[in-house]
Design a protein around this motif. Structure first.
Motif, PDB file in Angstrom:
ATOM      1  N   TYR A   1      -8.391  -0.123   7.794  1.00 23.19           N
ATOM      2  CA  TYR A   1      -9.054  -1.038   6.858  1.00 23.19           C
ATOM      3  C   TYR A   1      -8.065  -1.512   5.793  1.00 23.19           C
ATOM      4  CZ  TYR A   1     -12.935  -2.642   3.820  1.00 23.19           C
ATOM      5  OH  TYR A   1     -13.801  -3.380   3.049  1.00 23.19           O
ATOM      6  N   THR A   2      -7.286  -0.582   5.259  1.00 24.75           N
ATOM      7  CA  THR A   2      -6.339  -0.921   4.195  1.00 24.75           C
ATOM      8  C   THR A   2      -5.195  -1.785   4.707  1.00 24.75           C
ATOM      9  OG1 THR A   2      -6.896   1.120   3.014  1.00 24.75           O
ATOM     10  CG2 THR A   2      -4.820   0.060   2.429  1.00 24.75           C
ATOM     11  N   ARG A   3      -4.765  -1.563   5.940  1.00 28.06           N
ATOM     12  CA  ARG A   3      -3.697  -2.399   6.510  1.00 28.06           C
ATOM     13  C   ARG A   3      -4.173  -3.850   6.650  1.00 28.06           C
ATOM     14  NH1 ARG A   3       0.885  -1.245   9.687  1.00 28.06           N
ATOM     15  NH2 ARG A   3       1.035   0.589   8.328  1.00 28.06           N
ATOM     16  N   ILE A   4      -5.414  -4.028   7.098  1.00 32.59           N
ATOM     17  CA  ILE A   4      -5.964  -5.385   7.222  1.00 32.59           C
ATOM     18  C   ILE A   4      -6.141  -5.999   5.838  1.00 32.59           C
ATOM     19  CG2 ILE A   4      -7.937  -6.750   8.002  1.00 32.59           C
ATOM     20  CD1 ILE A   4      -6.114  -5.599  10.222  1.00 32.59           C
ATOM     21  N   TRP A   5      -6.639  -5.230   4.916  1.00 32.05           N
ATOM     22  CA  TRP A   5      -6.798  -5.676   3.525  1.00 32.05           C
ATOM     23  C   TRP A   5      -5.456  -6.142   2.974  1.00 32.05           C
ATOM     24  CZ3 TRP A   5      -8.367  -1.479  -0.625  1.00 32.05           C
ATOM     25  CH2 TRP A   5      -8.232  -2.023  -1.921  1.00 32.05           C
TER      26      TRP A   5
ATOM     27  N   SER B   1      -1.882 -12.969   2.224  1.00 24.09           N
ATOM     28  CA  SER B   1      -2.225 -14.355   2.560  1.00 24.09           C
ATOM     29  C   SER B   1      -2.958 -15.040   1.409  1.00 24.09           C
ATOM     30  CB  SER B   1      -3.096 -14.368   3.819  1.00 24.09           C
ATOM     31  OG  SER B   1      -3.504 -15.682   4.140  1.00 24.09           O
ATOM     32  N   LEU B   2      -3.903 -14.336   0.797  1.00 22.85           N
ATOM     33  CA  LEU B   2      -4.659 -14.897  -0.320  1.00 22.85           C
ATOM     34  C   LEU B   2      -3.757 -15.164  -1.520  1.00 22.85           C
ATOM     35  CD1 LEU B   2      -7.793 -12.622  -0.008  1.00 22.85           C
ATOM     36  CD2 LEU B   2      -7.793 -15.117   0.246  1.00 22.85           C
ATOM     37  N   ASN B   3      -2.786 -14.293  -1.729  1.00 23.88           N
ATOM     38  CA  ASN B   3      -1.834 -14.495  -2.813  1.00 23.88           C
ATOM     39  C   ASN B   3      -1.024 -15.761  -2.591  1.00 23.88           C
ATOM     40  OD1 ASN B   3       1.249 -14.025  -3.611  1.00 23.88           O
ATOM     41  ND2 ASN B   3      -0.003 -12.991  -5.145  1.00 23.88           N
ATOM     42  N   ARG B   4      -0.585 -15.962  -1.376  1.00 25.57           N
ATOM     43  CA  ARG B   4       0.219 -17.148  -1.057  1.00 25.57           C
ATOM     44  C   ARG B   4      -0.601 -18.428  -1.177  1.00 25.57           C
ATOM     45  NH1 ARG B   4       3.146 -14.223   4.104  1.00 25.57           N
ATOM     46  NH2 ARG B   4       4.907 -13.317   2.941  1.00 25.57           N
ATOM     47  N   GLN B   5      -1.916 -18.295  -1.008  1.00 34.75           N
ATOM     48  CA  GLN B   5      -2.804 -19.450  -1.156  1.00 34.75           C
ATOM     49  C   GLN B   5      -3.154 -19.717  -2.618  1.00 34.75           C
ATOM     50  OE1 GLN B   5      -6.315 -18.811   1.283  1.00 34.75           O
ATOM     51  NE2 GLN B   5      -5.069 -17.990   2.948  1.00 34.75           N
TER      52      GLN B   5
ATOM     53  N   PHE C   1      -1.529 -11.103  -9.299  1.00 36.98           N
ATOM     54  CA  PHE C   1      -0.547 -10.047  -9.047  1.00 36.98           C
ATOM     55  C   PHE C   1      -0.971  -9.203  -7.849  1.00 36.98           C
ATOM     56  CE2 PHE C   1       0.843  -5.667  -9.588  1.00 36.98           C
ATOM     57  CZ  PHE C   1       2.201  -5.818  -9.796  1.00 36.98           C
ATOM     58  N   TYR C   2      -0.022  -8.959  -6.937  1.00 37.69           N
ATOM     59  CA  TYR C   2      -0.339  -8.088  -5.806  1.00 37.69           C
ATOM     60  C   TYR C   2       0.909  -7.334  -5.356  1.00 37.69           C
ATOM     61  CZ  TYR C   2      -2.003  -6.135  -1.491  1.00 37.69           C
ATOM     62  OH  TYR C   2      -2.344  -5.233  -0.511  1.00 37.69           O
ATOM     63  N   ALA C   3       0.762  -6.021  -5.174  1.00 37.48           N
ATOM     64  CA  ALA C   3       1.844  -5.164  -4.686  1.00 37.48           C
ATOM     65  C   ALA C   3       1.474  -4.670  -3.291  1.00 37.48           C
ATOM     66  CB  ALA C   3       2.054  -3.977  -5.626  1.00 37.48           C
ATOM     67  N   PRO C   4       2.172  -5.108  -2.248  1.00 40.94           N
ATOM     68  CA  PRO C   4       1.840  -4.710  -0.882  1.00 40.94           C
ATOM     69  C   PRO C   4       1.837  -3.199  -0.678  1.00 40.94           C
ATOM     70  CG  PRO C   4       3.338  -6.580  -0.856  1.00 40.94           C
ATOM     71  CD  PRO C   4       3.260  -6.119  -2.284  1.00 40.94           C
ATOM     72  N   THR C   5       0.983  -2.753   0.241  1.00 41.13           N
ATOM     73  CA  THR C   5       0.812  -1.316   0.488  1.00 41.13           C
ATOM     74  C   THR C   5       1.154  -0.886   1.901  1.00 41.13           C
ATOM     75  OG1 THR C   5      -1.511  -1.592   1.113  1.00 41.13           O
ATOM     76  CG2 THR C   5      -1.053  -1.218  -1.219  1.00 41.13           C
TER      77      THR C   5
ATOM     78  N   GLN D   1     -14.081  -6.367  -7.558  1.00 37.86           N
ATOM     79  CA  GLN D   1     -13.479  -6.069  -8.854  1.00 37.86           C
ATOM     80  C   GLN D   1     -11.982  -5.831  -8.721  1.00 37.86           C
ATOM     81  OE1 GLN D   1     -16.803  -3.239 -10.598  1.00 37.86           O
ATOM     82  NE2 GLN D   1     -15.492  -4.020 -12.229  1.00 37.86           N
ATOM     83  N   ALA D   2     -11.570  -5.283  -7.594  1.00 33.17           N
ATOM     84  CA  ALA D   2     -10.133  -5.132  -7.355  1.00 33.17           C
ATOM     85  C   ALA D   2      -9.463  -6.497  -7.307  1.00 33.17           C
ATOM     86  CB  ALA D   2      -9.893  -4.378  -6.047  1.00 33.17           C
ATOM     87  N   PHE D   3     -10.143  -7.471  -6.711  1.00 38.34           N
ATOM     88  CA  PHE D   3      -9.599  -8.831  -6.660  1.00 38.34           C
ATOM     89  C   PHE D   3      -9.587  -9.459  -8.059  1.00 38.34           C
ATOM     90  CE2 PHE D   3     -11.053  -9.146  -1.991  1.00 38.34           C
ATOM     91  CZ  PHE D   3      -9.837  -8.645  -1.562  1.00 38.34           C
TER      92      PHE D   3
END
Length: 361
Positions: free
Chosen positions: A48-52, A58-62, A67-71, A110-112
């Motif tokens: 689930y987290t890998r897909i997230w 992708s959403l960040n690039r759009q 702010f987003y730090a890949p996991t 809320q995370a978003f």
């Protein structure tokens, strides 16, 4: 003489592992007591987290996330450790540790919102024992020592756990935090996710120490280095650390050897400038999802069908969470000013009046 002493210390910190890269059990005596359903749930959370993570990039690039730090690559470290916690335990995350707090109970939308810098992303539901993800490198280490001491003084049967990266272990706050927790025997667990690079600086250039785990020695606390791509080893190490903390045996420093497959953050970092393709290929073979998938398939507990169901559920949840985030009213200046103080000082009151007038037009 001093070199010999250092060598003797460093030799004590061998990497703890339960599953090898082929998903085979290599440390049967340390296998955690988990049901088939629990093993499947751990895998579900990692997939689930890998897909997230893929969707968030992708959403960040759009331009739909901030702010987003890949996991990707750190799922075993993050979710294996979280699975060892109880709901009443406190989590003090760093900015990459959003998966843990979502699985602890933070709604995904809320995370978003937090990623977008919206104040609604930091207004957590009542009773949810998490602190807002820390942007300042290492600051959460000191905070965790304080929260853990508070739990001890209130005689709570819970711990405080925090996360940072290898770069965080180079901060003064790191040393102050583990030293304070050790001095007061606070029920804390400090996890350093050694993903090899503090943004772009390799771990070998950050410290002369061969391990981060050995830094626990100076603070007089327990330290262990774990294969951070092995979700069962991370779970077991965290579970043991939690038990020791609640037994009054003090805090533990856990170093998880892991790797982030993506950029440090989506704010312009280019990992190809400081990492080689050979290194990426080497760590790709250690992928925590592949390793655990092999283990579960060998026990007839996982299948392509099960995984596809998780993938589709994750996509649907993310789609709905973004919709919910989009529906949230946009924040304005008066919102931010109004949250600063319970009793605003004169300068804030003046600014509130000014922007209230502007926003009412």
């Amino acid at each position: 003489m001093s070199t010999k002493t250092i060598d003797q210390v460093e030799e004590q910190f061998e990497t703890f592992q339960i599953l090898n890269e082929e998903g085979e059990v290599v440390n049967e005596s340390e296998m955690p007591d988990l049901s088939d359903e629990q093993l499947q749930e751990i895998m579900r959370r990692m997939v689930y987290t890998r897909i997230w993570d893929q969707r968030a990039i992708s959403l960040n690039r759009q331009g739909r996330l901030g702010f987003y730090a890949p996991t990707a690559g750190q799922e075993a470290s993050q979710l294996g450790s979280h699975f060892a916690l109880e709901q009443e335990d406190w989590i003090l995350p760093g900015y990459r540790d959003i998966p843990q707090i979502v699985f602890h109970g933070l709604p995904l939308h809320q995370a978003f919102l937090w990623s977008r810098g919206h104040f609604g992303g930091s207004q957590f539901p009542d009773g949810l024992n998490i602190v807002v993800p820390q942007i300042i490198i290492g600051a959460q280490i000191i905070q965790t020592a304080g929260v853990a001491l508070g739990l001890k003084r209130k005689k709570k049967e819970n711990i405080a756990i925090t996360y940072t990266g290898d770069g965080g272990a180079s901060q003064g706050d790191f040393y102050e935090g583990i030293n304070f927790a050790g001095a007061y025997n606070a029920p804390a667990v400090f996890i350093v996710q050694n993903n090899r690079f503090a943004i772009s600086v390799p771990v070998e250039k950050q410290s002369a120490a061969k391990t981060i785990a050995q830094k626990a020695v100076a603070a007089g606390i327990e330290g262990i280095q774990v294969d951070g791509m092995d979700v069962l080893a991370v779970y077991k190490a965290t579970l043991d650390a939690r038990k020791r903390a609640l037994a009054g045996e003090g805090p533990t420093l856990i170093e998880t050897l892991t790797y982030r497959y993506g950029a440090h953050t989506m704010a312009g970092d280019d990992p190809t400038r400081y990492r080689t393709s050979e290194e990426d290929d080497e760590w790709a073979k250690k992928d925590p999802l592949i390793r655990f998938r092999k283990f579960l398939e060998g026990k007839k507990l996982w299948s392509e069908e099960k995984e596809n169901e998780v993938v589709e559920q994750a996509k649907e949840d993310i789609k709905q969470a973004i919709k919910d985030a989009d529906k949230t009213p946009k924040q304005n200046v008066t919102d931010l000013l109004g949250f600063m103080f319970e009793n605003p000082p004169v300068n804030i009151r003046e600014q509130l009046e000014e922007y209230t007038a502007k926003e009412s037009k």
